[in-house]
Write an enzyme that holds these catalytic residues in place. Structure first.
Site, PDB file in Angstrom:
ATOM      1  CG  HIS A  32      26.170   6.756  -8.380  1.00 42.20           C
ATOM      2  ND1 HIS A  32      25.032   6.662  -9.148  1.00 42.20           N
ATOM      3  CD2 HIS A  32      26.356   8.074  -8.173  1.00 42.20           C
ATOM      4  CE1 HIS A  32      24.560   7.873  -9.375  1.00 42.20           C
ATOM      5  NE2 HIS A  32      25.346   8.746  -8.791  1.00 42.20           N
ATOM      6  CG  HIS A 267      22.870   7.366 -12.192  1.00 33.78           C
ATOM      7  ND1 HIS A 267      22.631   6.207 -11.474  1.00 33.78           N
ATOM      8  CD2 HIS A 267      21.954   8.261 -11.754  1.00 33.78           C
ATOM      9  CE1 HIS A 267      21.621   6.405 -10.641  1.00 33.78           C
ATOM     10  NE2 HIS A 267      21.194   7.643 -10.795  1.00 33.78           N
ATOM     11  CD  GLU A 417      -1.862  -1.088   2.607  1.00 34.64           C
ATOM     12  OE1 GLU A 417      -3.070  -1.375   2.724  1.00 34.64           O
ATOM     13  OE2 GLU A 417      -1.416  -0.299   1.730  1.00 34.64           O
ATOM     14  CG  HIS A 479      -9.740  -8.039  -0.118  1.00 33.81           C
ATOM     15  ND1 HIS A 479      -9.832  -7.465  -1.372  1.00 33.81           N
ATOM     16  CD2 HIS A 479      -9.738  -7.001   0.752  1.00 33.81           C
ATOM     17  CE1 HIS A 479      -9.898  -6.149  -1.257  1.00 33.81           C
ATOM     18  NE2 HIS A 479      -9.839  -5.843   0.024  1.00 33.81           N
TER      19      HIS A 479
END
Length: 686
Positions: A32, A267, A417, A479
């Site tokens: 890049h 890029h 999380e 869950h």
């Protein structure tokens, strides 16, 4: 300023960074080039005028940290590291992205001197920096004394549009603003280009309002080449002590390229030989020179690096004086930084007596161990993603880590999380701190990127995952973890520990602290489990070997039952019942595949006797992977579908995690029948 500044030398330095980057990408035919060309001025200002570093000793404790969150622009960082005297030669730059080189495609810690943390997946570095900032505040709160400002370093980062698009940056940015981390200074390379084209294809939010809403100090620069404005803005950010700072800097990808400036073509691809010639000519650079560094550029950066190195010398003298006045604190820090723990610390680990408490959830046992260890390890700190009551991870007697209360050892991540994992990684790499982060096992799905990054970097965060099976019960399918255990075990390098009872949990913590490299994952139960009698069964300290004979048969066993976690006690009960029927059964507790696989073959064969090929693995999760331990004559009692919402006892019965079912499967196996897991469908929607 640390060296005499003239526009000519600044331009020469910046263009050197640009063309070292361009030439390296072109030689590799990969990489890049665009961002280094646009962001070179901000890197130049940081490393020549702002940051405190020592290229001869890159890891000194009070150095400023620099994170290239936009890791795809790695040649920007490699170029400035080379120029400022780090152990990175021009030949190393020429080996960009080649096998075994010190210049991999994205920055990697412990490969390249001066790289603070491995970045690449966008947003990870952004969140890692928040971890660095938390760690600095905590270290300063514990160790700084009047006249001894030991830890006052700053955290600088260059981040990209892509970093800010990733959700993790919002999670981490929100928490950083809440905690008022004024030691955090981010330079946002606002070049308006991503791989698909102009960022307005998918990204049109008001970044200024967003970060102001997070509680950050926000500045906007319209010209990324204005060095004076850059320095003024960075200085203003440094002076802002109560808010993290972000500077939105308008740059142009592939700056100077006649045909590729402000295009996605720069890029992720080399400019091409012809475009490089045109660009060098356009910038007043000799188009026939590659990897060219003018001598005055080396001289300038050598002066800058030498001036910066003085900060290290001053700090060393300060620490020597500190050690005389505060010897215990100084030694504490140095020992913890080097993983030298207090002699006999293992004696503080609780031993659980089944005569006093017959059953205990392993999450609860872990909580007791954490609190026992916290009295021995003053820099043990951590928390949960809004689940500390459920994960039992609160350090009693310690405050919460909050703005103005940076001595607190209880971290509150909120329902974040993903960023929790990356923040813990940043804390873990700081040195001198033992961090942990906790949530339910099912939500490890949100944390896989930082867990994987921790393993790549060989950091030792401790991740605690509770509610580890269908045993959590009524919360149901969404869950109940099924595939998570094997998913985590598939990550190279990590240590997964699923202890069988309270004492194995205590020993799991011992192993986690003694294991100074690679992430350690503790997999813990919600439900209570029997506390095993260590006078009757093998001692829990054998957990360190990954698997061990917990209870043996009289004579050579006919069958080996292998179990983990909450299923171990079931295996023991099944052993008793089968023994009464005349079947010789060995029970193996196998809390960690990874630790077991590290043992010598003689030990592994002493546990899983090669001549005993009738084996059953028992685990309330996916059966995938267990076949390597049960042989082609064995079987697995596992779960090959999602769970249900019901009381845990009902679910365990339906899914076959009962003594009766284990015994029945054992009889079938010994009779030569196939016991491949087959679970009936229970609800029509499944």
């Amino acid at each position: 300023m640390i060296a005499e500044q003239t526009p000519d030398i600044d331009t020469l330095c910046i263009n050197t960074i640009r063309f070292l980057s361009v030439d390296a990408v072109q030689k590799a035919n990969s990489g890049h080039p665009g961002t280094p060309m646009g962001a070179a001025p901000m890197a130049h200002v940081l490393w020549s005028r702002i940051m405190h570093y020592d290229s001869q000793d890159p890891d000194w404790p009070n150095r400023d940290r620099f994170i290239l969150s936009a890791g795809h622009a790695s040649m920007l960082q490699y170029s400035i590291l080379h120029l400022t005297g780090y152990d990175l030669s021009l030949d190393d730059l020429k080996q960009f992205r080649q096998l075994g080189s010190k210049t991999p495609g994205h920055p990697e810690v412990d490969i390249t001197p001066g790289i603070e943390i491995t970045t690449g997946p966008l947003g990870q570095g952004f969140a890692n920096g928040v971890g660095f900032a938390i760690a600095q505040k905590f270290l300063a709160s514990r160790y700084n004394k009047p006249g001894f400002d030991l830890f006052n370093y700053r955290i600088f980062a260059i981040c990209s549009d892509g970093d800010l698009m990733e959700g993790i940056s919002s999670e981490a940015g929100s928490l950083a603003g809440h905690l008022q981390l004024g030691n955090l200074i981010y330079l946002y390379d606002d070049n308006h280009i991503s791989i698909e084209g102009d960022t307005n294809l998918a990204f049109s939010e008001d970044i200024v309002k967003r970060f102001e809403g997070f509680g950050w100090h926000v500045q906007v620069l319209e010209d990324g080449n204005d060095l004076k404005a850059l320095q003024i803005a960075i200085d203003a950010a440094i002076q802002e002590k109560n808010r993290p700072s972000i500077i939105k800097i308008r740059t142009h990808i592939a700056y100077g390229s006649p045909n590729k400036v402000d295009t996605a073509g720069a890029h992720g691809s080399p400019l091409g030989e012809e475009e490089i010639r045109l660009t060098k000519q356009n910038m007043g650079w000799d188009p026939d020179k590659q990897f060219y560094v003018p001598e005055q550029v080396y001289t300038y950066y050598n002066q800058a690096a030498s001036q910066s190195r003085k900060h290290h010398q001053i700090w060393k003298e300060l620490f020597d004086q500190y050690r005389k006045q505060f010897p215990e604190l100084a030694d504490e820090y140095l020992n913890l930084r080097q993983f030298h723990y207090p002699q006999g610390w293992q004696e503080s680990i609780p031993v659980f007596d089944p005569a006093k408490e017959s059953s205990m959830a392993t999450r609860s046992a872990s909580g007791k161990v954490i609190n026992a260890l916290s009295t021995i390890f003053p820099t043990l700190m951590g928390g949960a993603a809004d689940l500390s009551p459920s994960t039992d991870t609160f350090i009693k007697g310690s405050d919460s880590f909050q703005a103005g209360s940076y001595h607190g050892r209880n971290l509150h991540f909120g329902v974040r999380e993903h960023s929790m994992g990356a923040i813990i990684n940043g804390i873990a790499h700081t040195g001198g701190i033992i961090p942990f982060g906790a949530t339910f096992l099912i939500f490890s799905e949100y944390m896989r990127p930082p867990i994987r990054m921790a393993s790549i970097m060989r950091f030792r965060p401790i991740f605690i995952f509770t509610h580890d099976s269908i045993g959590l019960g009524e919360d149901g399918t969404t869950h109940q973890p099924i595939e998570q255990l094997i998913s985590l075990r598939s990550i190279p390098g990590i240590i997964v520990l699923r202890p069988a009872d309270a004492n194995e949990t205590a020993q799991a913590w011992r192993v986690a602290l003694e294991h100074t490299q690679d992430p350690v994952l503790l997999i813990l139960s919600r439900q209570k489990l029997p506390v095993l009698d260590q006078t009757k069964y093998a001692p829990a300290k054998n957990l360190e070997k990954g698997a061990y004979v917990l209870s043996d048969a009289e004579g050579t066993p006919e069958l080996i039952l292998i179990a983990t976690g909450s299923e171990v006690s079931l295996a023991l009960e099944a052993q008793q019942k089968l023994t009464s029927e005349g079947v010789r059964v060995r029970v193996v507790s196998m809390p960690s595949w990874e630790l077991f696989d590290k043992q010598e073959a003689t030990y592994r064969n002493s546990v899983l006797l090669p001549e005993v090929r009738k084996r059953i693995a028992i685990e309330a999760g996916s059966p995938l992977g267990w076949h390597k331990y049960v042989t082609d004559e064995g079987g697995i009692i596992g779960i090959n579908r999602f769970g249900e919402s019901a009381p845990a006892s009902d679910l365990m019965k339906v899914f076959g995690f009962t003594v009766d079912n284990i015994c029945e499967k054992a009889r079938q196996l010994l009779a030569g029948e196939d016991i491949t897991p087959q679970v009936k469908e229970i609800a029509s929607h499944k």
